[in-house]
Every structure is written in structure tokens, then in C-alpha cells.
Motif scaffolding. Sequence first.
Motif, PDB file in Angstrom:
ATOM      1  N   ARG A 248       1.056  -1.098  -0.415  1.00 48.02           N
ATOM      2  CA  ARG A 248      -0.332  -0.084   0.265  1.00 48.02           C
ATOM      3  C   ARG A 248       0.517   1.262   0.056  1.00 48.02           C
ATOM      4  O   ARG A 248       0.638   2.490  -0.131  1.00 48.02           O
ATOM      5  CB  ARG A 248      -0.847   0.226   1.045  1.00 48.02           C
ATOM      6  CG  ARG A 248      -1.980  -1.075   0.771  1.00 48.02           C
ATOM      7  CD  ARG A 248      -2.674  -1.338   1.777  1.00 48.02           C
ATOM      8  NE  ARG A 248      -3.969  -2.430   2.038  1.00 48.02           N
ATOM      9  CZ  ARG A 248      -4.555  -2.645   2.595  1.00 48.02           C
ATOM     10  NH1 ARG A 248      -4.977  -2.437   4.031  1.00 48.02           N
ATOM     11  NH2 ARG A 248      -5.803  -3.651   2.151  1.00 48.02           N
ATOM     12  N   ILE A 251       1.882   2.610  -3.762  1.00 44.50           N
ATOM     13  CA  ILE A 251       0.733   2.180  -4.127  1.00 44.50           C
ATOM     14  C   ILE A 251       0.232   4.156  -4.240  1.00 44.50           C
ATOM     15  O   ILE A 251       0.399   4.587  -4.800  1.00 44.50           O
ATOM     16  CB  ILE A 251      -0.710   1.565  -3.838  1.00 44.50           C
ATOM     17  CG1 ILE A 251      -0.580   0.556  -4.589  1.00 44.50           C
ATOM     18  CG2 ILE A 251      -2.041   2.550  -4.255  1.00 44.50           C
ATOM     19  CD1 ILE A 251      -1.589  -0.735  -3.793  1.00 44.50           C
ATOM     20  N   GLY A 254       2.623   5.734  -5.989  1.00 39.20           N
ATOM     21  CA  GLY A 254       2.959   6.405  -7.445  1.00 39.20           C
ATOM     22  C   GLY A 254       1.700   7.329  -6.954  1.00 39.20           C
ATOM     23  O   GLY A 254       1.544   8.131  -8.286  1.00 39.20           O
ATOM     24  N   LEU A 255       1.118   7.028  -6.447  1.00 34.92           N
ATOM     25  CA  LEU A 255      -0.149   8.360  -6.617  1.00 34.92           C
ATOM     26  C   LEU A 255       0.012   9.754  -6.301  1.00 34.92           C
ATOM     27  O   LEU A 255       0.462  10.514  -6.266  1.00 34.92           O
ATOM     28  CB  LEU A 255      -1.636   8.081  -5.657  1.00 34.92           C
ATOM     29  CG  LEU A 255      -2.012   6.665  -6.365  1.00 34.92           C
ATOM     30  CD1 LEU A 255      -3.320   6.592  -4.585  1.00 34.92           C
ATOM     31  CD2 LEU A 255      -2.701   7.048  -6.580  1.00 34.92           C
ATOM     32  N   SER A 258       2.380  10.840  -9.194  1.00 30.10           N
ATOM     33  CA  SER A 258       1.514  10.997 -10.390  1.00 30.10           C
ATOM     34  C   SER A 258       1.234  12.243  -9.925  1.00 30.10           C
ATOM     35  O   SER A 258       1.162  13.215 -11.348  1.00 30.10           O
ATOM     36  CB  SER A 258       0.878   9.984 -10.824  1.00 30.10           C
ATOM     37  OG  SER A 258       1.085   8.839 -11.004  1.00 30.10           O
ATOM     38  N   ILE A 295       2.721   6.017 -12.331  1.00 25.49           N
ATOM     39  CA  ILE A 295       1.663   4.803 -12.952  1.00 25.49           C
ATOM     40  C   ILE A 295       2.089   3.642 -12.579  1.00 25.49           C
ATOM     41  O   ILE A 295       0.941   2.755 -12.274  1.00 25.49           O
ATOM     42  CB  ILE A 295       1.178   5.192 -14.285  1.00 25.49           C
ATOM     43  CG1 ILE A 295       0.273   6.745 -13.626  1.00 25.49           C
ATOM     44  CG2 ILE A 295      -0.005   4.029 -15.091  1.00 25.49           C
ATOM     45  CD1 ILE A 295       0.111   7.435 -15.844  1.00 25.49           C
ATOM     46  N   ILE A 298       2.105   2.325  -9.176  1.00 28.28           N
ATOM     47  CA  ILE A 298       0.018   2.623  -8.869  1.00 28.28           C
ATOM     48  C   ILE A 298       0.192   1.211  -9.276  1.00 28.28           C
ATOM     49  O   ILE A 298      -0.369   0.209  -8.203  1.00 28.28           O
ATOM     50  CB  ILE A 298      -0.030   3.420  -9.036  1.00 28.28           C
ATOM     51  CG1 ILE A 298       0.065   4.131  -8.380  1.00 28.28           C
ATOM     52  CG2 ILE A 298      -1.611   2.645  -9.120  1.00 28.28           C
ATOM     53  CD1 ILE A 298      -1.167   5.729  -9.411  1.00 28.28           C
ATOM     54  N   GLY A 301       1.555  -2.453  -8.015  1.00 33.28           N
ATOM     55  CA  GLY A 301       1.508  -2.284  -6.090  1.00 33.28           C
ATOM     56  C   GLY A 301      -0.406  -2.739  -5.530  1.00 33.28           C
ATOM     57  O   GLY A 301       0.071  -3.722  -5.185  1.00 33.28           O
ATOM     58  N   LEU A 302      -0.592  -2.498  -7.023  1.00 32.22           N
ATOM     59  CA  LEU A 302      -2.103  -3.271  -7.078  1.00 32.22           C
ATOM     60  C   LEU A 302      -1.947  -4.528  -7.739  1.00 32.22           C
ATOM     61  O   LEU A 302      -2.419  -5.511  -6.644  1.00 32.22           O
ATOM     62  CB  LEU A 302      -2.781  -2.421  -8.020  1.00 32.22           C
ATOM     63  CG  LEU A 302      -3.555  -1.261  -7.398  1.00 32.22           C
ATOM     64  CD1 LEU A 302      -4.360  -0.215  -8.593  1.00 32.22           C
ATOM     65  CD2 LEU A 302      -4.962  -1.227  -6.845  1.00 32.22           C
TER      66      LEU A 302
END
Length: 346
Positions: A248, A251, A254-255, A258, A295, A298, A301-302
Motif C-alpha cells: 500500500r 501505491i 505512485g499516487l 503522479s 503510474i 501504482i 502495487g495493485l
Amino acid sequence: MNTTVFKLDDVGEKHNVVIDSNTGLSVVIPVYNSEGIILELHKRLTNELNSLVRDYELIFVNDDSPDNIWAKIQTLAATDPHVKAISLRRNFGYDSALMAGLNYVRYPYVVIMDDDLQHAPEEIPLLLTEIEKGFDVVYGNFLVKKQSLVKNLGSWFVGKLAQLIVNKPAHLQITSYKILRQEIAKGIVKYGGPYPYIDGLIFQMTSSINRVMVTHHERAKDRGGHGIFKSMRILLNFCTTFSILPLRIAILLGLLISSSAGVFSIGLVIVKLWFGIDMEGWTSIILAITISGGIQLIGLGLLGEYVGRSYMNINRQPQYVIKDTVSINQVQQLNQTEEYQVAELT
């Protein structure tokens, strides 16, 4: 994940039943590179336990130690019926060695301690007295640890992570010197994952936990097996076994990247339209790389979140493999009948 903070007096919920200490005590000790300590450890344990409880057992687990400790344990077992021992086929690590020993405890209370006499056997009565007040687990906590600054910082960091990941009480130190009820040991050994972490399992199973203050001593002699790399491996196992927090974080990172790149892009457009300033070509290239990198983080991570969940559920690599035993009945294991599965933290 929310962090729960307790006052020391609030740690754990007491049981109403008090069990007589005369019913017996199991002591589980992983041993590694402690050939020069084992005889003194056995002597002090014997002197203390003979007058403390009606009966006891000392379960030594040889984690493929490179010295001659297995021969010394066999000699002790030949003269002391309280001594039991397990030898593993390779070095599986501290917690896996503990799992091997916990599988064969047979008394209502179980003491876990190190083999280097940094945990004094003479302070077992303090742990026993406290757990008889009704707690499930009692940790021995230290005002001062006789170890390197790096190890002290590592212990502090693990403690903070444990508050975040498994809701460890803020004032409780995670140490390898502790006493627990056999019911807790019985639940611990039901965990089937390849990388156990005993303290993480404890905090998932019960909130009835307290502490007593004890003295941390210098290592008696020889060199221990807990180097910086093994400590890092334990930390990694802890983080990835009991939480998907690292995924997480990837993630969120990455967010963040971005979003920052997006804001920067808007700023560049405003500068171009408002002030008429042209940006150099490399700026747009770096910007494109930054956005695409964010991106990708993200996405990874997902993907890792799903793979991690599947990995936790299906991996059945053995925690340990037994090479030899002394006075151990391998038919009488705590985990031979019931099933237990650790709940995954989300």
C-alpha cells in the motif's frame, strides 16, 4: 491502519482463574553457537526450577549450530531427564526453531528465552508470578539493553512497526524473554506459513498481555547468531507476513508521484499560456518519465497486493525439518488435531 495506544495498566484483560504454578513449566530455548554457555545455562535453570515448580522440561532446539553444542546437549539429556532436544537439518532461523520447540511443550506455562544468559533464569519467578494473575502472555521488559546501538535502534523500529501493523501496546517492549500459556502455544503452532513470527502471532491471538521489568545482561561468551542481516530478514518476514502495508505504501508513493507530476504539468501550461515562456525539450521528457513511472508504481502495487494475498494463502514451504531428537515423542504434537489459520490483516 489505526494505531491503538494503551497505558501499561490497561494492557491485557485478566482472567479470573489463577492456576497453581506447581502444575509444571516448559522452557523452550533455541540454541546457536553457544557451546561455551550451555552447561552454565542448564545449571542455573536447574537450580531455579527445582525449587520453583513441581515438574518442568527444558526443550533445546539446535538451529544447525556450527559448534559442538548438539553433543553437549545429548550429554546433558543422558544425565537429566528434564532435558529434551531437537536438532534441525539446517539453519531455519530463530522463530522457526521456536515453532519446532513449541510443538512439543506439555505443561500449562511456557517460558521462551535466549541461550546466551542475557536473560537470567533467576527472573523466571517474576514472569510466572505475573502470568498467574490471569494474563495470557507476559513479556520481560528491560530498562537498559546490553547490546549494540544498532540493535537497540532496530528493536525500537520494530516496536514502532508492531504498533502500526499488529496494534502492539505502546508501552510494551517486544522481547524474546516471555512466558505464555500452553493454549497460546497451541494456537501459535497451528500457523502453517513458511516464515513465522512468534510475537506477531501472539498479538493476533490475544490482548491479554502484560510485562514485568527484568535485567538485561551481557552475553556470557561466544558469538550470537543474530547479525544485522538475520535481523533484517526477521523484519522483512514480520512486515510481509502480517500486513500488506508495504504494498500500500508503493501505491501511495505512485499516487503521490503522479499527482505531483500532474500539478507540475499544469504549472508548465500556465507559464506557457500566461507568460509566453517556452520550456526546453528535456523538461517534457523528464515529465513524461515521471508520470509513467508513477503510474507503473501504482500498477505494480495493485498487482503485488493480489499476488501477496495469494502467496500468503498457498505457500506451504516447511518452517523447519527435524534431523534428530532427544527424549522427544514426535507423535505428541500440539498441532496434530486442530486447525488454526492466522487472520490476514487488511
